[in-house]
Write a protein that holds these residues in place. Structure first.
Motif: not given
Length: 210
Positions: A48-53, A63-72, A94-102
């Protein structure tokens, strides 16, 4: 050992985050039983903290820096716990979208414990028809036991001796077995099309033989 927890809960407090935290603790205990000298470093990624990113990344491709860190964090994890609320009989957008950008190869061979929350026990099959196929496609090693928690599981049945606790303990032991090296952790699967000879080359070879 680095354990990363991905929680897709939307509210605060969230039953999804509660289940994620309890599973992380169960895995820490299971690892300690198998190898007391193995420290467990836990990182929680709250989507939820990365939804907009995440949404912006679909548009920009970066991906912005914070999202890139989460993906890392997810990419470098030794083991992964993923928890989503169930909406319309499947994982959340939201769950699916996160793994789509991974990165599509980030989870290859990685042990993953899948879990979900929902209002009714009827949605528990979403673990098998939605989450498990998703992570199989990403070539992760999904532990046999998925954990589903309905609203009723958080009452007396969700106590330390209830069915939910038993499911969490079993799934945690399965993840610990893989991350501690006592289970089988395959490497990246061989691509069946990797050694395919282009048709033009095959045709040229045939002509050469003639």
């Amino acid at each position: 050992m680095k354990l990363v927890v991905v929680s897709a809960g939307l509210s605060v407090p969230s039953s999804t985050r509660l289940l994620a935290d309890r599973l992380a603790e169960a895995v820490r205990l299971a690892v300690a039983e198998k190898d007391p000298d193995e420290p467990v470093e836990t990182e929680t990624v709250e989507l939820r903290d990365h939804a907009k990113d995440i949404a912006n990344t679909f548009v920009t491709g970066f991906p912005p820096p914070k999202l890139e860190e989460a993906l890392e964090h997810v990419t470098r994890a030794d083991g992964l716990i993923v928890v989503t609320p169930i909406f319309s009989a499947s994982y959340s957008g939201l769950f699916k979208s996160f793994f789509d950008v991974l990165d599509q190869d980030a989870l290859t061979g990685k042990p993953v414990l899948i879990a979900a929350t929902g209002g009714s026990p009827r949605h528990s099959l979403a673990l098998e028809h939605a989450l498990r196929p998703l992570f199989a496609y990403l070539r992760a090693v999904v532990v046999p036991t998925g954990v589903y928690a309905a609203s009723e599981d958080w009452g007396s049945e969700g106590s330390a001796d209830g069915p939910l606790a038993g499911r969490m303990s079993r799934a945690a032991e399965e993840l610990a077995a893989l991350t501690c090296g006592t289970g089988s952790r395959p490497g990246p699967p061989r691509d069946a099309f990797e050694e395919v000879v282009p048709f033009a080359e095959q045709l040229a070879a045939l002509r050469g033989e003639e």
